[in-house]
Design an enzyme around this catalytic site. Structure first.
Site, PDB file in Angstrom:
ATOM      1  CG  ASN A 108       4.935  -2.532 -10.934  1.00  0.00           C
ATOM      2  OD1 ASN A 108       4.337  -1.544 -10.435  1.00  0.00           O
ATOM      3  ND2 ASN A 108       4.341  -3.704 -11.153  1.00  0.00           N
ATOM      4  CG  HIS A 110       2.546  -7.415  -8.654  1.00  0.00           C
ATOM      5  ND1 HIS A 110       1.344  -6.933  -9.000  1.00  0.00           N
ATOM      6  CD2 HIS A 110       2.061  -8.821  -7.989  1.00  0.00           C
ATOM      7  CE1 HIS A 110       0.377  -7.788  -8.741  1.00  0.00           C
ATOM      8  NE2 HIS A 110       0.876  -9.033  -8.472  1.00  0.00           N
ATOM      9  CG  ASP A 146       1.882  -7.292 -12.405  1.00  0.00           C
ATOM     10  OD1 ASP A 146       2.520  -6.029 -12.247  1.00  0.00           O
ATOM     11  OD2 ASP A 146       0.640  -7.452 -12.085  1.00  0.00           O
TER      12      ASP A 146
HETATM   13  C1  GAR Z   1       1.143  -1.654  -3.050  1.00  0.00           C
HETATM   14  O1  GAR Z   1       0.686  -2.516  -2.184  1.00  0.00           O
HETATM   15  C2  GAR Z   1       1.656  -1.904  -4.046  1.00  0.00           C
HETATM   16  O2  GAR Z   1       2.441  -3.225  -4.299  1.00  0.00           O
HETATM   17  C3  GAR Z   1       0.381  -2.149  -5.104  1.00  0.00           C
HETATM   18  O3  GAR Z   1      -0.631  -1.101  -4.730  1.00  0.00           O
HETATM   19  C4  GAR Z   1      -0.052  -0.601  -3.336  1.00  0.00           C
HETATM   20  C5  GAR Z   1       0.124   0.745  -3.481  1.00  0.00           C
HETATM   21  O4  GAR Z   1       0.485   1.197  -2.039  1.00  0.00           O
HETATM   22  N1  GAR Z   1       0.532  -2.156  -6.528  1.00  0.00           N
HETATM   23  C6  GAR Z   1      -0.133  -2.923  -7.199  1.00  0.00           C
HETATM   24  O5  GAR Z   1      -0.982  -3.505  -6.919  1.00  0.00           O
HETATM   25  C7  GAR Z   1       0.332  -2.983  -8.774  1.00  0.00           C
HETATM   26  N2  GAR Z   1      -0.611  -3.442  -9.629  1.00  0.00           N
HETATM   27  P1  GAR Z   1       1.038   2.611  -1.816  1.00  0.00           P
HETATM   28  O6  GAR Z   1       0.485   3.955  -2.620  1.00  0.00           O
HETATM   29  O7  GAR Z   1       0.824   3.106  -0.297  1.00  0.00           O
HETATM   30  O8  GAR Z   1       2.506   2.477  -2.190  1.00  0.00           O
END
Ligand code: GAR
Length: 221
Positions: A108, A110, A146
């Site tokens: 994942n 984060h 996480d």
């Molecule tokens: C990213 O910033 C990722 O790190 C976060 O969501 C966003 C997705 O952006 N993930 C989380 O918060 C997981 N809990 P994307 O769809 O443009 O890749």
């Protein structure tokens, strides 16, 4: 190595992975499927453009039934003989039903320097807390939130006047650099695991690399 990517939203991390792969930066990877938990996820179209099979497993259809949701995800993945599951902006916590099917093979990204700020929508919390360095973490997924072994982290400064959106944008740029690197290491078998500590086989940084510390605000000479 056959890879599936699970997404919930716009899919910029998926795009970063697919572009890096197209540029030959993830040798041995085969991105075969993208699954979104909502049909509105922009990631689905990005996946289709790169020839991935795109599927929707709508979380909303399963209400409080996380196990049913995870079983459905496994059904969709099964025909692809997936060896690595990559969560790229997937806003669901996966439990044992899913993780037991891919032991040690789910990673994942984060948007925080874990173990600080686990959970969802963390950018406002980071700004309000007043941390000076924020960043992103790629980690193995375990049964917690996480909390799995860390593969790579990238740091960015938090600037005065940053709001959650400004910080999220700066962090996203580092996400797009570290995620393809982590996946490349995983595909090439470079990542080892001892207890909860992940490491890189043959990792021998030069003294110059070790001295590249990131101090923020910058030191005054
Ligand atoms: C990213 O910033 C990722 O790190 C976060 O969501 C966003 C997705 O952006 N993930 C989380 O918060 C997981 N809990 P994307 O769809 O443009 O890749």
């Amino acid at each position: 190595m056959k890879i599936a990517v699970l997404c919930s939203g716009r899919g910029s991390n998926l795009l970063a992975l697919l572009e890096a792969h197209a540029q030959g930066k993830i040798p041995g990877a085969e991105f075969v499927a993208v699954i979104a938990d909502s049909r509105d996820a922009g990631a689905l179209n990005i996946g289709r453009e790169y020839g991935l099979q795109a599927s929707v497993v709508p979380r909303a259809a399963f209400h409080a039934n996380r196990e049913g949701f995870e079983r459905r995800l496994l059904e969709v993945l099964a025909p692809h003989e997936i060896e690595l599951v990559v969560l790229a902006g997937f806003q669901r916590v996966l439990g044992a039903t899913f993780l037991d099917a891919y032991p040690g093979r789910v990673v994942n990204i984060h948007p925080a320097l874990l173990p600080a700020f686990p959970g969802h929508m963390v950018w406002a919390d980071e700004v309000q807390y007043g941390v000076k360095l924020a960043g992103a973490t790629v980690h193995f997924v375990d049964a917690g939130v996480d909390s799995g072994p860390i593969i790579i982290q990238g740091a960015v400064p938090v600037l005065p006047g940053d709001g959650p959106d400004e910080l999220a944008k700066r962090i996203l740029a580092v996400e797009h650099r570290i995620f393809p690197q982590a996946v490349a290491w995983l595909v090439s078998g470079k990542v080892t695991l001892a207890g909860r500590v992940a490491a890189l086989k043959g990792f021998a940084p030069t003294p110059e690399q070790i001295s590249q510390t990131f101090v923020w605000p910058p030191l005054e000479d």
